[in-house]
Every structure is written in C-alpha cells, then in structure tokens.
Design a protein around this motif. Structure first.
Motif, PDB file in Angstrom:
ATOM      1  N   VAL A  68       0.616  -1.329   0.108  1.00  0.00           N
ATOM      2  CA  VAL A  68       0.127   0.199   0.278  1.00  0.00           C
ATOM      3  C   VAL A  68       0.999   1.475  -0.092  1.00  0.00           C
ATOM      4  O   VAL A  68       0.883   2.089  -0.940  1.00  0.00           O
ATOM      5  CB  VAL A  68      -1.237   0.083   1.048  1.00  0.00           C
ATOM      6  CG1 VAL A  68      -1.297   1.435   1.211  1.00  0.00           C
ATOM      7  CG2 VAL A  68      -2.142  -1.384   0.932  1.00  0.00           C
ATOM      8  N   ASP A  82     -11.430  -0.653  -0.898  1.00  0.00           N
ATOM      9  CA  ASP A  82     -10.033  -1.044   0.300  1.00  0.00           C
ATOM     10  C   ASP A  82     -10.391  -1.108   0.711  1.00  0.00           C
ATOM     11  O   ASP A  82      -9.344  -1.729   2.328  1.00  0.00           O
ATOM     12  CB  ASP A  82      -9.957   0.478   0.606  1.00  0.00           C
ATOM     13  CG  ASP A  82      -9.855   1.489  -0.110  1.00  0.00           C
ATOM     14  OD1 ASP A  82     -10.138   2.679   0.016  1.00  0.00           O
ATOM     15  OD2 ASP A  82      -8.766   1.591  -0.872  1.00  0.00           O
ATOM     16  N   TYR A 103      -4.989  -4.820   7.468  1.00  0.00           N
ATOM     17  CA  TYR A 103      -4.148  -3.844   6.719  1.00  0.00           C
ATOM     18  C   TYR A 103      -2.542  -4.034   8.104  1.00  0.00           C
ATOM     19  O   TYR A 103      -3.551  -4.361   9.058  1.00  0.00           O
ATOM     20  CB  TYR A 103      -4.539  -1.697   7.519  1.00  0.00           C
ATOM     21  CG  TYR A 103      -5.325  -1.778   5.809  1.00  0.00           C
ATOM     22  CD1 TYR A 103      -6.507  -1.772   5.626  1.00  0.00           C
ATOM     23  CD2 TYR A 103      -4.526  -0.891   4.969  1.00  0.00           C
ATOM     24  CE1 TYR A 103      -6.828  -1.682   4.205  1.00  0.00           C
ATOM     25  CE2 TYR A 103      -5.025  -0.166   3.696  1.00  0.00           C
ATOM     26  CZ  TYR A 103      -6.501  -0.516   3.715  1.00  0.00           C
ATOM     27  OH  TYR A 103      -7.602  -0.350   2.604  1.00  0.00           O
TER      28      TYR A 103
END
Length: 123
Positions: free
Chosen positions: A47, A89, A93
C-alpha cells in the motif's frame, strides 16, 4: 521489533480513517516501514512505504492521492491516513518493518509484521 497496528473500523465510502502502528523492542528509526493489505481471497499487496528518515514515501497506484504514510520516530509510531475510502479498500491492513535500506514492494523482504487491523468500507 514488535509491531502493533490499530485504528481500523467500519466506515462508509468517502470517509476517512487513520491507522497507527506502534513499535516496541527496538527504535523504529532503524527500519524502512510499509503498510500492506490483504482482502479476502487475494494476495497481500503493498500500500505505502516510507524511508527511515521519513523524507521519502511510496504508494500503490490505487491509493496515491488518497492515503498518506507518515512516521514519528521519537514516538516509535507509524501512521497511515486514509481519505476518500472506497469499498475496494476493504481489507486487513498490516504494518511491516524492513531493516535493509531501500524501498521494497515485496512482502517477502520485510522482517517484522504487526497483527493486522480490519478496515471495512461500505458503499
């Protein structure tokens, strides 16, 4: 170095979130840092990345202009400011640390990983 990611959540399209990654055990300034994400059924993807000093940053094309990576070495913390979030998205993460100097978009080049924080963006 041990990494602890936080700040994920459930938001609507267009909203913003800020992720944080707290480091312990060693000084964050010794590492090139990156954020990766992994959506269900997909491979982990790069990312954003930031050099040890914080002077240079790198982004995936899909997030450039919407996400901002930053670091506060004095606080041993890495951040990812995410704006104009999109349903695509949605992912877990991860923050990651790389001891060797230089950018890398390959997850295999990173030495330490945080546990991940879930980001879910609804339309």
């Amino acid at each position: 170095v041990q990494l602890q990611a936080s700040g994920g959540g459930m938001v609507q399209a267009g909203d913003s979130l800020r992720l944080a990654c707290a480091a312990s055990g060693r000084f964050l300034s010794a590492y090139f840092m990156g954020w990766f994400r992994q959506a269900p059924g997909k491979e982990r993807e790069f990312v954003a990345g930031i050099t040890k000093s914080g002077h240079l940053t790198y982004y995936a094309d899909s997030v450039r202009g919407r996400f901002t990576i930053s670091r506060v070495n004095a606080e041993n913390t890495l951040y990812l400011q995410m704006m104009s979030l999109k349903p695509e998205d949605t992912a877990i993460y991860y923050c990651a640390a790389k001891s060797r100097t230089g950018i890398s978009r390959s997850s295999s080049n990173y030495d330490s990983w945080g546990q991940g924080t879930q980001v879910t963006v609804s339309s």
